[in-house]
Design a protein around this motif. Structure first.
Motif, PDB file in Angstrom:
ATOM      1  N   GLY A  64     -22.266  33.375   4.357  1.00  0.00           N
ATOM      2  CA  GLY A  64     -21.877  34.152   3.191  1.00  0.00           C
ATOM      3  C   GLY A  64     -22.932  34.129   2.113  1.00  0.00           C
ATOM      4  N   VAL A  65     -22.526  34.562   0.925  1.00  0.00           N
ATOM      5  CA  VAL A  65     -23.401  34.608  -0.244  1.00  0.00           C
ATOM      6  C   VAL A  65     -22.803  33.725  -1.325  1.00  0.00           C
ATOM      7  N   VAL A  66     -23.643  32.922  -1.969  1.00  0.00           N
ATOM      8  CA  VAL A  66     -23.184  32.080  -3.077  1.00  0.00           C
ATOM      9  C   VAL A  66     -23.013  32.976  -4.296  1.00  0.00           C
ATOM     10  N   THR A  67     -21.762  33.268  -4.652  1.00  0.00           N
ATOM     11  CA  THR A  67     -21.508  34.154  -5.787  1.00  0.00           C
ATOM     12  C   THR A  67     -21.249  33.391  -7.081  1.00  0.00           C
ATOM     13  N   GLU A  68     -20.817  32.123  -6.975  1.00  0.00           N
ATOM     14  CA  GLU A  68     -20.613  31.307  -8.171  1.00  0.00           C
ATOM     15  C   GLU A  68     -21.099  29.898  -7.884  1.00  0.00           C
ATOM     16  N   LEU A  69     -21.699  29.267  -8.899  1.00  0.00           N
ATOM     17  CA  LEU A  69     -22.192  27.893  -8.775  1.00  0.00           C
ATOM     18  C   LEU A  69     -21.951  27.198 -10.116  1.00  0.00           C
ATOM     19  N   LEU A 112     -28.769  22.535  -3.564  1.00  0.00           N
ATOM     20  CA  LEU A 112     -29.824  23.141  -2.751  1.00  0.00           C
ATOM     21  C   LEU A 112     -29.759  24.656  -2.707  1.00  0.00           C
ATOM     22  N   VAL A 113     -28.820  25.256  -3.449  1.00  0.00           N
ATOM     23  CA  VAL A 113     -28.674  26.716  -3.427  1.00  0.00           C
ATOM     24  C   VAL A 113     -28.641  27.251  -4.850  1.00  0.00           C
ATOM     25  N   VAL A 114     -28.784  28.557  -4.966  1.00  0.00           N
ATOM     26  CA  VAL A 114     -28.706  29.238  -6.261  1.00  0.00           C
ATOM     27  C   VAL A 114     -27.777  30.437  -6.101  1.00  0.00           C
ATOM     28  N   PRO A 115     -27.186  30.928  -7.195  1.00  0.00           N
ATOM     29  CA  PRO A 115     -26.322  32.109  -7.099  1.00  0.00           C
ATOM     30  C   PRO A 115     -27.080  33.290  -6.482  1.00  0.00           C
ATOM     31  N   GLY A 116     -26.400  33.990  -5.585  1.00  0.00           N
ATOM     32  CA  GLY A 116     -27.003  35.122  -4.901  1.00  0.00           C
ATOM     33  C   GLY A 116     -27.659  34.775  -3.583  1.00  0.00           C
ATOM     34  N   GLN A 117     -27.774  33.483  -3.289  1.00  0.00           N
ATOM     35  CA  GLN A 117     -28.451  33.070  -2.055  1.00  0.00           C
ATOM     36  C   GLN A 117     -27.541  33.252  -0.848  1.00  0.00           C
ATOM     37  N   ARG A 118     -28.119  33.742   0.247  1.00  0.00           N
ATOM     38  CA  ARG A 118     -27.381  33.839   1.508  1.00  0.00           C
ATOM     39  C   ARG A 118     -27.473  32.507   2.241  1.00  0.00           C
ATOM     40  N   VAL A 119     -26.371  32.081   2.825  1.00  0.00           N
ATOM     41  CA  VAL A 119     -26.343  30.811   3.554  1.00  0.00           C
ATOM     42  C   VAL A 119     -25.686  31.022   4.910  1.00  0.00           C
ATOM     43  N   ASP A 120     -26.047  30.170   5.853  1.00  0.00           N
ATOM     44  CA  ASP A 120     -25.459  30.203   7.189  1.00  0.00           C
ATOM     45  C   ASP A 120     -24.321  29.194   7.283  1.00  0.00           C
ATOM     46  N   ALA A 121     -23.460  29.392   8.253  1.00  0.00           N
ATOM     47  CA  ALA A 121     -22.374  28.441   8.487  1.00  0.00           C
ATOM     48  C   ALA A 121     -22.966  27.065   8.790  1.00  0.00           C
ATOM     49  N   GLY A 122     -22.455  26.045   8.122  1.00  0.00           N
ATOM     50  CA  GLY A 122     -22.928  24.683   8.325  1.00  0.00           C
ATOM     51  C   GLY A 122     -24.109  24.303   7.465  1.00  0.00           C
ATOM     52  N   GLU A 123     -24.658  25.232   6.705  1.00  0.00           N
ATOM     53  CA  GLU A 123     -25.830  24.921   5.877  1.00  0.00           C
ATOM     54  C   GLU A 123     -25.438  23.965   4.747  1.00  0.00           C
ATOM     55  N   LEU A 124     -26.321  23.015   4.451  1.00  0.00           N
ATOM     56  CA  LEU A 124     -26.082  22.046   3.388  1.00  0.00           C
ATOM     57  C   LEU A 124     -26.255  22.722   2.034  1.00  0.00           C
ATOM     58  N   LEU A 125     -25.188  22.708   1.224  1.00  0.00           N
ATOM     59  CA  LEU A 125     -25.219  23.358  -0.086  1.00  0.00           C
ATOM     60  C   LEU A 125     -25.561  22.380  -1.199  1.00  0.00           C
ATOM     61  N   ALA A 180     -10.434  31.161  -6.463  1.00  0.00           N
ATOM     62  CA  ALA A 180     -11.017  32.364  -5.885  1.00  0.00           C
ATOM     63  C   ALA A 180     -11.150  32.196  -4.378  1.00  0.00           C
ATOM     64  N   ASP A 181     -11.082  33.326  -3.671  1.00  0.00           N
ATOM     65  CA  ASP A 181     -11.307  33.269  -2.231  1.00  0.00           C
ATOM     66  C   ASP A 181     -12.713  32.734  -1.969  1.00  0.00           C
ATOM     67  N   GLY A 182     -12.816  31.809  -1.017  1.00  0.00           N
ATOM     68  CA  GLY A 182     -14.118  31.245  -0.689  1.00  0.00           C
ATOM     69  C   GLY A 182     -14.541  30.106  -1.585  1.00  0.00           C
ATOM     70  N   ALA A 183     -13.624  29.607  -2.419  1.00  0.00           N
ATOM     71  CA  ALA A 183     -13.975  28.505  -3.316  1.00  0.00           C
ATOM     72  C   ALA A 183     -14.075  27.198  -2.535  1.00  0.00           C
TER      73      ALA A 183
END
Length: 672
Positions: A648-653, A617-630, A601-604
């Motif tokens: 972007g937004v974490v759409t799949e985890l 450190l993230v959950v689906p639906g969470q907004r993240v900044d460039a460089g943020e630790l996932l 998928a795009d953004g995988a």
């Protein structure tokens, strides 16, 4: 006297200790995990005991299982090697309580020197120079600082912090990494000195008050705070400075009542001042260079001292020439030297004059933990072998080691070999400008040896010619007919390889006489690949004229504008390993009719190496900044961060903490 010795370690250091034991008549016992069942050190021991599992926490860090193995095999002594439990005072105490001989310093000394904060305070009282440090990160009032694990070594649990905002995450990450490697997550902060050198002094101390130093080692060439190249003597340490360093090392040993083989490590500033860093209460990985220039078997000295004997020398022996060691590691240059996994198909190092022992004359010593067929997994560190050159002078040693590594044939696993060669040949290294920041200042050493366009193309052509020769040798009928379903010799032959920079098409056309009439190597757009087609010749005006002198499945000799070039080939499955004086290359032949693979998928975001998912450190639906630790990945005793490449937004985890993943596994999907 020790009759039977158990080595509570694995790989190269286990083989090193076994080698000395064989020369002095001591029987050996190995312990091994599931992952190490087929490792060379297991078969080299007289006895071996299985430790169920593969993770260090279930095997090599289980002191109770190791002591039980010693009792089961009637061993009367335990040598810890380095890493794992080598600097664990509780394990040393347990060995003694079990009635076994501990090959190392007393547990109380390990405890004192293992706590780097306490050790610094103790040695400051003994008037050994030390750097400012803070046990509470919140009290740090000057930057940059180095976050360091309070116990252990090997560069694990170490972070450089240059600004206050980054300190919290650096401390947390260092704590996790230190706990995973040593079972102790305590860290402290120490003033970081720019442009400093890492200098260490080898000491020997017996139970009768005898202490001898064996000169210094320069260990400044480092990546990720892990030593890469070590040498002795240091190119900048004068006899006067050596005397001061050795005196400080002796003072440190006397302050704690040290017994055994140990190393006192110092930081040498550009101004010529030195400060105590820590004391390694074990054998160092780089002990080999000291053995070579002094002629002293340090493992034998450990055993002599453990048995209660006196040191056989009263003063330091003279240094004989210069020795340089390079750590050959399974690391992938294409992924910023992350640890790599795979199977070792070939490890041929030319000109080796000794293995795991003292050299009688200048030459090459190889201490390898692997052999062809060894599997490099994710559970342990990435060290494959130590290659050491000994010569009368430093320039000669550097030249010999660089040439040896460049000509080595290492197949099946990607390594840091090219980095080692380029560093050894770099003008800054040859000039002795070897502080801990050298590799950061000279990114050119990260380039592959095989970097010129013509050299890469010639390697690709040789691979294609060798593969064609192999197919003709194996053809059941009409071996003289060209391969590729063609019965017209003048029609072009084409093959597509996956190379380091992507897919390339290699093509050539022969005269009816069999001579090379035309050839080309061109990059191919993966979306336009037509492997079943004949392909069209690419431009030829930028290719040097080449004549094929001979071509076999293992050796192709080319005449390139009047210069003969021999190219050695080794095909394993679909991969051809290409070695020449120009450098090495691995090419994977792509199938003519490839099966469709899964589309990402795009953004995988995919895993850069096999390992276990650490923190998420993230959950689906969470907004993240460039460089943020996932999230983090844990592999080969190190923690690897996974950052968001863009906002972007974490759409799949699809993964969770603790999950085992392979290279290429999707970790998360980000949508803009």
């Amino acid at each position: 006297m020790i009759r039977r010795l158990l080595v509570a370690n694995r790989g190269e250091i286990a083989r090193r200790i076994f080698a000395t034991c064989r020369t002095i008549g001591i029987e050996t016992v190995a312990v091994y995990s599931d992952a190490d069942a087929g490792a060379p050190f297991v078969s080299e021991a007289d006895y071996a005991v299985h430790l169920p599992g593969s993770a260090p926490s279930a095997t090599y860090l289980r002191g109770d299982l190791i002591i039980a193995a010693a009792r089961k095999t009637l061993a009367d002594a335990i040598h810890p090697g380095y890493g794992f439990l080598a600097e664990n005072p509780d394990f040393a105490e347990s060995v003694a309580e079990a009635g076994l001989l501990w090959v190392g310093p007393p547990a109380k000394v390990i405890e004192v020197m293992g706590d780097k904060v306490e050790a610094k305070a103790l040695l400051a009282e003994a008037e050994v120079p030390t750097l400012p440090s803070w046990t509470d990160p919140e009290l740090v009032d000057e930057f940059p600082v180095l976050v360091k694990a309070s116990t252990g070594g090997g560069g694990r649990g170490v972070r450089v912090v240059r600004e206050p905002a980054a300190l919290g995450e650096a401390v947390s990450s260092a704590r996790r990494e230190a706990f995973g490697a040593f079972g102790d997550g305590d860290v402290f902060c120490e003033k970081y000195v720019e442009g400093a050198r890492h200098i260490e002094v080898q000491i020997l101390a017996d139970q009768h008050g005898g202490i001898v130093t064996l000169g210094e080692r320069e260990c400044s060439i480092q990546r990720r705070h892990q030593k890469v190249i070590e040498e002795t003597p240091s190119p900048v340490v004068t006899p006067e400075l050596r005397e001061h360093l050795c005196s400080a090392a002796i003072a440190a040993a006397q302050a704690v009542g040290y017994v055994g083989v140990g190393t006192v490590e110092f930081l040498l500033t550009p101004a010529g001042d030195f400060f105590f860093l820590e004391m390694s209460t074990r054998l160092q990985v780089e002990h080999v260079v000291t053995e070579i220039v002094t002629g002293v078997d340090l493992v034998r000295m450990q055993l002599v001292v453990a048995e209660g004997g006196k040191l056989p020398m009263l003063a330091p022996p003279p240094l004989r020439g210069h020795a340089i060691e390079a750590r050959l590691c399974a690391e992938d240059p294409s992924t910023a030297f992350l640890p790599a996994t795979g199977v070792v198909h070939r490890l041929d190092v030319p000109g080796v004059t000794g293995r795991f022992g003292i050299l009688s004359a200048p030459g090459i010593r190889l201490d390898a933990g692997v052999e062809p067929g060894s599997v490099i997994g994710v559970h342990y560190d990435s060290l494959l072998a130590k290659v050491v050159a000994w010569a009368p002078t430093r320039p000669e040693a550097a030249r010999l080691l660089a040439s040896t590594l460049a000509r080595a044939r290492i197949h099946g696993i990607v390594t840091n070999r090219d980095l080692l060669v380029r560093t050894l040949r770099h003008p800054a290294f040859l000039a002795g400008q070897t502080d801990t920041g050298m590799l950061d200042r000279h990114p050119e050493v990260l380039a592959p040896l095989l970097s010129s366009v013509d050299a890469v193309r010639l390697s690709c052509l040789a691979a294609a010619l060798g593969s064609a020769a192999e197919r003709r040798e194996l053809a059941p009928q009409q071996p003289s007919v060209p391969s590729g379903w063609r019965n017209v010799p003048t029609v072009a032959q084409t093959v597509v390889y996956e190379g380091p920079a992507g897919p390339v098409e290699v093509g050539y056309r022969l005269h009816r006489t069999g001579a090379l009439a035309q050839w080309w190597v061109r990059a191919v757009d993966p979306e336009e690949l037509d492997l079943a087609g004949l392909g069209q010749p690419g431009p030829t005006n930028d290719h040097p004229p080449v004549a094929v002198i001979s071509a076999s499945p293992t050796l192709v000799v080319l005449d390139v504008i009047g210069i003969l070039l021999s190219v050695h080939l080794n095909r394993v499955g679909s991969v051809t390993y290409v070695d020449s004086v120009e450098g090495s290359l691995a090419l994977t032949e792509l199938p003519r009719f490839p099966l469709p693979g899964p589309e990402l998928a795009d953004g995988a975001l995919t895993a850069p190496l096999p390992g276990a998912v650490g923190r998420v450190l993230v959950v689906p639906g969470q907004r993240v900044d460039a460089g943020e630790l996932l999230m983090t990945l844990e592999a080969m005793k190190l923690e690897h961060p996974v950052h968001a490449p863009a906002a972007g937004v974490v759409t799949e985890l699809p993964v969770s903490a603790g999950a085992q993943v392979d290279t290429g596994t999707v970790l998360a999907v980000l949508t803009a």
